[in-house]
Structure formats: structure tokens, C-alpha cells
Design an enzyme around this catalytic site. Structure first.
Site, PDB file in Angstrom:
ATOM      1  N   ILE A  20       0.852  -1.191   0.000  1.00 25.89           N
ATOM      2  CA  ILE A  20       0.000   0.000   0.000  1.00 25.89           C
ATOM      3  C   ILE A  20       0.891   1.246   0.000  1.00 25.89           C
ATOM      4  O   ILE A  20       0.580   2.239  -0.668  1.00 25.89           O
ATOM      5  CB  ILE A  20      -0.958  -0.036   1.209  1.00 25.89           C
ATOM      6  N   VAL A  65      10.606  -0.441  13.911  1.00 27.11           N
ATOM      7  CA  VAL A  65       9.816   0.362  14.864  1.00 27.11           C
ATOM      8  C   VAL A  65       9.684  -0.294  16.236  1.00 27.11           C
ATOM      9  O   VAL A  65       9.155   0.327  17.160  1.00 27.11           O
ATOM     10  CB  VAL A  65       8.414   0.717  14.313  1.00 27.11           C
ATOM     11  N   TYR A 155      -8.990 -12.311  11.589  1.00 23.06           N
ATOM     12  CA  TYR A 155      -8.183 -11.097  11.765  1.00 23.06           C
ATOM     13  C   TYR A 155      -7.775 -10.949  13.242  1.00 23.06           C
ATOM     14  O   TYR A 155      -6.726 -10.414  13.564  1.00 23.06           O
ATOM     15  CB  TYR A 155      -8.941  -9.875  11.247  1.00 23.06           C
ATOM     16  N   LYS A 162      -6.004  -2.782  15.671  1.00 24.07           N
ATOM     17  CA  LYS A 162      -6.456  -1.677  14.801  1.00 24.07           C
ATOM     18  C   LYS A 162      -7.455  -0.775  15.535  1.00 24.07           C
ATOM     19  O   LYS A 162      -7.485   0.435  15.280  1.00 24.07           O
ATOM     20  CB  LYS A 162      -7.056  -2.211  13.504  1.00 24.07           C
ATOM     21  N   ARG A 192      -4.295  -7.597  -1.938  1.00 20.37           N
ATOM     22  CA  ARG A 192      -3.239  -8.623  -1.933  1.00 20.37           C
ATOM     23  C   ARG A 192      -1.859  -7.955  -1.831  1.00 20.37           C
ATOM     24  O   ARG A 192      -1.372  -7.357  -2.777  1.00 20.37           O
ATOM     25  CB  ARG A 192      -3.314  -9.480  -3.201  1.00 20.37           C
ATOM     26  N   THR A 193      -1.253  -8.029  -0.656  1.00 22.21           N
ATOM     27  CA  THR A 193       0.096  -7.498  -0.423  1.00 22.21           C
ATOM     28  C   THR A 193       0.898  -8.578   0.283  1.00 22.21           C
ATOM     29  O   THR A 193       0.360  -9.639   0.599  1.00 22.21           O
ATOM     30  CB  THR A 193       0.050  -6.248   0.490  1.00 22.21           C
ATOM     31  N   LEU A 194       2.163  -8.276   0.590  1.00 19.32           N
ATOM     32  CA  LEU A 194       2.986  -9.221   1.346  1.00 19.32           C
ATOM     33  C   LEU A 194       2.299  -9.580   2.670  1.00 19.32           C
ATOM     34  O   LEU A 194       2.260 -10.746   3.061  1.00 19.32           O
ATOM     35  CB  LEU A 194       4.371  -8.595   1.598  1.00 19.32           C
TER      36      LEU A 194
END
Ligand code: NAD
Ligand code: 0WE
Length: 259
Positions: A20, A65, A155, A162, A192-194
Site C-alpha cells: 500500500i 519500529v 483477523y 487496529k 493482496r500485499t505481502l
């Protein structure tokens, strides 16, 4: 003259060209922003450097982080090269993979702490370390998911994290508002991302999401990038503490019946 000409943006959370953060980076670059990227480790650095270079950027620095020392060093590097900056993008989230299936109540103390530390506390830690470098008119943006508001199967602890991240956005917006710095989140539909790879059933999730969402499609990294551009530009000058949905309308609809 672009929407972000003369603005400097720190992008945290770029992993590859599916991220993203990459959709956001392209939108910002197209409107004239100068960029800096952080990476969590050497494997990610190898992906990030060429992507940064393709946008004419060689300002690429490490930052895990989970480490206060890393965050302080990152802030020092920005101070040295830029002095001040305008936009902070936080596109980071992590939970142990085994926490992201089955019943939520199986979450361990350690799994809970890891998810909260990396996915939630990191935003506040980075804002704390960089607030003295953020210009008036600047903007902080993070990424969230609707699993914070309603139960999203599997999730689990990320939904709880979140929810805390979204509350952090409101408290940070209250802290930084008097300095004319805005803090918002984009709640994106599934992409769809890593971070989505290896999630069991993700393909089916995308399919049913697109079947139900009013726009009858999934959302893209570019959809998120364009809304990020709006939120971080003067066009959103009186919007702060908000969670803006980029979800093809999904969260506005209830149960549907095939016809
Ligand atoms: P991604 O895997 O491309 O990005 C996640 C990034 O987090 C990676 O660059 C990774 O290196 C970084 N990261 C993880 N642990 C870190 C640490 N300790 N220190 C520094 N960086 C660390 O996946 P993405 O989907 O682009 O995720 C970006 C954000 O968007 C996340 O907050 C995610 O929760 C959120 N989001 C994703 C979706 C989706 O469906 N993909 C939907 C809504 C929100
Ligand atoms: O926020 C996210 C990604 C969250 C995430 C994903 C992973 C996978 C690999 C956090 N940590 C990890 N750790 C890993 O080891 N999304 C919104 C994408 C996502 O993740 C899901 C989803 C959706 C949507 C997990 C379960 C169910 C749905």
C-alpha cells in the site's frame, strides 16, 4: 505545480511494489513530493532501494519500529538531511502468523503484546520522535482495517490492535492539532500485499468482498494512494482525527441476498 510540490514525505512500510505504501509513494511523487523511505531489515532494503531510485530518491534509511534506538536514529537522519518535513506515512502492521486464524481467544500474552507494540505503539513512538521536525500544515497518516469495528474472521488480535490504532489517531490528532498538524487513518478494503500473502482463504475473501461492496470490485493500492494524497494535501486542511474508508462502500451495506 503539484499538490505536494515543496513537501517532504517520510514513508514507513514499503516492502515491495505490491505494498500500500507503494501506491501512496507513486501518488505523492506524481504531485511533486520529495520522499524518504525506511526499511525494517536488509532483505527489505534490497527491495526498497530500487523502488526509491525509480522515483528519483536515494534517501533510504533503516528503522525497525520495535526499537526506540532505531526510531531516534531515523529522526536524527531526517533532521540532518532535511531539517524539517511535512508528511509521515505509517503503513506498518504485524502479528505472529499463528494468531491470524482460529478463535481470537487463543491469543497469547506474547502474541497480544507483539501485535500491539509493532502495529499500535509504533505510530505514537514515531510521532513522538519526529514532532519537533514536522512543519505546521503537516500531516500524519496510518492504515487500518474494518476488523477494528466488526469481527472479521481470522483477523483476531489485529482487529483489537487496529481498534487501538484508530483511538491513537484521535488522541494524536488532539495533541498535534494546536500545532496545525493533522492525524488521520485510511481504512482500506482487503488488498493482496505481502502482509496478506499466506492468509488462508484470502482469495475467497477478495471475491466475496467484491460481490458485496456497492462498487462491486476490490480496492487497489492506487485507490488508497489517491485518497492519501487528498488527506495529506491542503485539500483536507480541516480534516483530522478521522478514519476515512477506501473500501468500495463495503462497510455501509448489510446482509445481501443473491438475485
Ligand atoms: P506490506 O507487507 O507491503 O507492508 C507492511 C510493512 O510493515 C512492511 O513493509 C514491513 O516491512 C513493515 N513492518 C513490519 N514490522 C515492522 C517493524 N517492526 N518495523 C518496521 N516495519 C515493519 O503490507 P500492506 O498490506 O501494504 O500493509 C500496510 C498497512 O496497511 C498495514 O498497517 C496493514 O495493516 C494495513 N492494511 C492492509 C490491508 C490489506 O488488505 N493489505 C487492508 C487494510 C489495511
Ligand atoms: O492488516 C492486515 C495485514 C495484517 C497482518 C498480516 C500478516 C501476515 C503474515 C499482520 N501480521 C501478519 N503477520 C504475518 O506473519 N490486513 C488488513 C490484511 C489482512 O490480514 C488478514 C486479513 C486481512 C484482510 C488476516 C486474517 C484475515 C483477514
Amino acid at each position: 505545480m503539484g499538490l505536494l510540490t515543496g513537501k517532504r514525505a517520510l514513508i514507513m512500510g514499503l516492502a515491495n511494489d505490491n505494498s500500500i505504501a507503494w501506491g501512496i509513494s507513486k501518488a505523492f511523487h506524481a504531485e511533486g513530493a520529495e520522499l524518504c523511505f525506511t526499511y525494517v531489515n536488509e532483505a527489505i532494503e534490497k527491495r526498497v532501494r530500487p523502488l526509491a531510485a525509480s522515483l528519483g530518491c536515494d534517501f533510504v534509511i533503516p528503522c525497525n519500529v520495535d526499537s526506540d534506538a532505531d526510531i531516534d536514529q531515523m529522526a536524527a537522519s531526517i533532521k540532518e538531511r532535511w531539517g524539517t518535513f511535512d508528511i509521515l506515512i505509517h503503513a506498518i502492521g504485524y502479528a505472529k502468523k499463528e494468531e491470524l486464524n482460529g478463535e481470537y481467544l487463543n491469543v497469547t500474552r506474547e502474541g497480544f503484546q507483539i501485535a500491539m507494540n509493532t502495529s499500535v505503539y509504533s505510530l505514537t513512538a514515531v510521532v513522538k520522535a519526529t514532532r519537533s521536525l514536522l512543519n505546521s500544515g503537516g500531516s500524519v497518516l496510518t492504515l487500518t482495517y474494518h476488523g477494528s469495528q466488526q469481527v472479521a474472521q481470522n483477523y483476531n488480535v489485529m482487529g483489537v490492535a487496529k481498534a487501538a490504532l484508530e483511538a491513537s489517531v484521535r488522541y494524536l490528532a488532539s495533541d498535534l492539532g494546536p500545532s496545525n498538524i493533522r492525524v488521520n487513518a485510511i481504512s482500506a478494503g482487503p488488498i493482496r500485499t505481502l502482509a496478506a500473502s499466506g492468509i488462508a482463504g484470502f482469495k475467497d475473501l477478495l471475491k466475496s468482498f467484491a460481490g458485496v461492496a456497492p462498487l462491486r470490485r476490490n480496492v487497489t493500492q492506487d485507490d488508497v494512494g489517491n485518497t492519501a494524497l487528498f488527506l495529506c494535501s491542503h485539500l483536507a486542511s480541516a480534516t483530522t482525527g478521522e478514519i476515512i474508508y477506501v473500501d468500495a462502500g463495503f462497510r455501509t451495506v448489510s446482509i445481501t441476498i443473491d438475485s
